[in-house]
Design an enzyme around this catalytic site. Structure first.
Site, PDB file in Angstrom:
ATOM      1  CD  GLU A 235      -1.052  -7.799   0.147  1.00 12.18           C
ATOM      2  OE1 GLU A 235      -0.500  -6.726  -0.184  1.00 12.18           O
ATOM      3  OE2 GLU A 235      -2.158  -8.138  -0.266  1.00 12.18           O
ATOM      4  CB  CYS A 269       4.536  -2.064   2.872  1.00 12.42           C
ATOM      5  SG  CYS A 269       2.759  -1.944   2.973  1.00 12.42           S
TER       6      CYS A 269
END
Ligand code: NAD
Length: 522
Positions: A235, A269
């Protein structure tokens, strides 16, 4: 290898030192793996109902001790209390609430179709735990990033070892929650340290690595894991575009863009990191953004985690990240960008003001690299085609948002953007739904957390086919004869030609079965 490098953990709000951690020793890591492997059998054999009960103990503890947990998160990250409540506490509890309902169904054995050529057999898929999951986490959502993968891994029957970031390790918090909630001891362990500890943990051969962090580290982890073929989920970072069409409600969209860029001080993110506005509403929307940005309530060295959640933005978590933000702003300004709001911090402080930048383009780092700070760079576009092309002009593919009243167009654009997640008329919303899988493509990584796919990423998806124990010799077993070859050819033709001849297929099938039984290996 033993290393004693110490990491000083500081409160970014006032820069006071909180405590130190060191790299863990080989011996501590070996002990953690021994404990994990002993616990693997316990968790694997635990009925699903009991696993759910264990997870609910965590949920109950988090709800009861939320303010204490928020204070720990805020004093290590500098985020606002509201951000900690809405993104860390809410997401953990909402995911547990979702999984408690759906995990038993997702992970139970599933019958699957068996084709006619395999008549008489039964097929099923079973989901078995992988064993020990190594979870390596970053500093931006430390609580959520430790708990989400470990909860998912546990529900899927695994144990886990977490290596939190050396910047925001929340030392002792997860252990305290486990001990005081009565959650199964040793099923989730935490090992502290930096990248050296991370490397030793990988070399100790976990059964899977779930990594959340930067692209550069993700590549190193994958390279190291490849040596022993340890599977990894990565991720990684993002550079999320927001595409805004001319038919939007300006007030709502401006508020959404501001929140999507500045929540967690832009250190997400999935923060909005670049905005493309259709040219006919560009001036109006930019002026609304400039007006509303000034009204945001910011934290400072004396205010923030002492307050009861009435602060819009916290501060940056680290000096290193703040310097990246400044370098991106400088690069943009040198290439002709204009700062409409913010742009500079008070010297020595990690409190960075929300910043609005115009006249930016794709030659600037602020548009092409992950900035990870409270910066909102805006650009113009004319047509839908151009907007898609600009949104896709990035090495990242984590998430995106599309804003338009024309939902047909919005969905068409959402499907054309190369990303793992897209929110329409909202932002950072896909990850708020625990039923949706979360993850990226391109440099943003691969693998999925949450949703059905998130649980399945922690299991061996095993196929089982069951035949009766009988005296029948299968026609495709030896000996292979001309006779059998001809019959098998007819069977394939009757079955798979567009106009199926099922009667003929049945007759040939029976004949082939008989021949199979008769023609034995001599
Ligand atoms: P980072 O890559 O520097 O560190 C992440 C973790 O990896 C830390 O625990 C660190 O100690 C460890 N580590 C570093 N080098 C290692 C090595 N060689 N071997 C093993 N472990 C190692 O990332 P960061 O600065 O902590 O986090 C910020 C990044 O994380 C940003 O790029 C952000 O976009 C990304 N992120 C991604 C997601 C997502 O879900 N896609 C979520 C949050 C953050």
């Amino acid at each position: 290898m033993t290393t004693n490098d110490a990491f000083s953990i500081q409160n970014p709000i006032n820069k006071k030192k909180l405590y130190e951690i060191s790299e863990s020793s080989n011996q501590q890591i070996e002990q953690a793996y021994n404990t994990a492997r002993r616990m693997q059998a316990v968790v694997k054999n635990m009925p699903m109902k009991k696993r759910v009960e264990e997870i609910l103990k965590i949920n109950d503890y988090v709800i009861a001790h939320r303010e204490e947990i928020i204070t720990r998160i805020v004093e290590e990250t500098g985020k606002s209390r509201f951000d900690a409540l809405s993104s860390e506490i809410l997401e953990v509890c909402d995911t547990i609430d979702h999984f408690k309902k759906v995990a038993p169904e997702i992970l139970k054995d599933k019958k699957v179709h068996t084709p006619i050529v395999l008549m008489g057999k039964k097929s099923k898929v079973v989901f078995e735990p992988l064993g020990t999951i190594l979870i390596i986490t970053p500093w931006n959502y430390p609580f959520y990033q430790m708990l989400l993968p470990s909860i998912s891994a546990f529900l899927s029957g695994n144990v886990s070892i977490i290596k939190p970031s050396e910047i925001t390790p929340l030392k002792g918090l997860i252990e305290k929650i486990i001990e005081e909630s009565g959650f199964l001891k040793d099923a989730v362990q935490v090992i502290y340290g930096g990248k050296e500890t991370g490397k030793i943990l990988i070399d100790a051969k976990p059964d899977k690595i779930h990594f959340t962090g930067s692209v550069a580290t993700g590549k190193k982890i994958m390279e190291q894991a490849a040596k022993q073929l340890t599977p990894v989920d990565l991720e990684l970072g993002g550079k999320d575009p927001a595409v805004v069409f001319e038919d939007v409600n300006i007030e709502r969209t401006a508020n959404g863009l501001l929140w999507g860029s500045f929540t967690n001080c832009g250190q997400s993110c999935t923060s909005i990191e670049r905005v493309y506005i259709q040219e006919s509403i560009y001036d109006e929307l930019v002026s609304k953004l400039s007006y509303n940005i000034c009204k945001l309530k910011l934290s400072d060295e004396n205010r923030n985690y002492f307050e009861a959640g009435d602060c819009d933005m916290g501060c940056m978590t680290s000096e290193a990240q703040t310097q990246i933000v400044e370098a991106h702003i400088l690069d943009a300004v040198q290439k002709g960008a204009k700062i409409l709001a913010g742009g500079k911090r008070k010297p020595g402080s990690l409190h960075f003001p929300p910043t609005l930048i115009t006249d930016v383009n794709h030659t600037m780092k602020i548009v092409t690299e992950e900035t990870f700070g409270p910066i909102l760079p805006v650009m113009k576009f004319k047509t839908e085609k151009e907007a898609i092309q600009l949104a896709n002009d990035s090495p990242y593919g984590l998430s995106a948002s599309v804003w338009s009243k024309d939902l047909e167009r919005a969905e068409r654009v959402a499907k054309s953007i190369a990303a793992g997640n897209v929110s329409i008329n909202n932002c950072m919303l896909t990850e708020a739904n625990p039923a949706l899988p979360f993850g990226g493509i391109k440099n943003s990584g691969f693998g999925r957390l949450k949703g059905e796919w998130g649980l399945l990423s922690f299991v061996n998806i095993k196929s089982i086919i069951i035949d009766k124990q009988s005296s029948i010799i299968e026609p495709h077993w030896y000996p292979h004869t001309k006779n059998k070859y001809g019959l098998l050819t007819s069977l394939i033709v009757f079955l798979f030609s567009r106009s199926k001849k099922l009667v003929k297929f049945a007759l040939v099938g029976m004949k082939l079965e008989k021949v199979g039984a008769k023609e034995k290996i001599k």
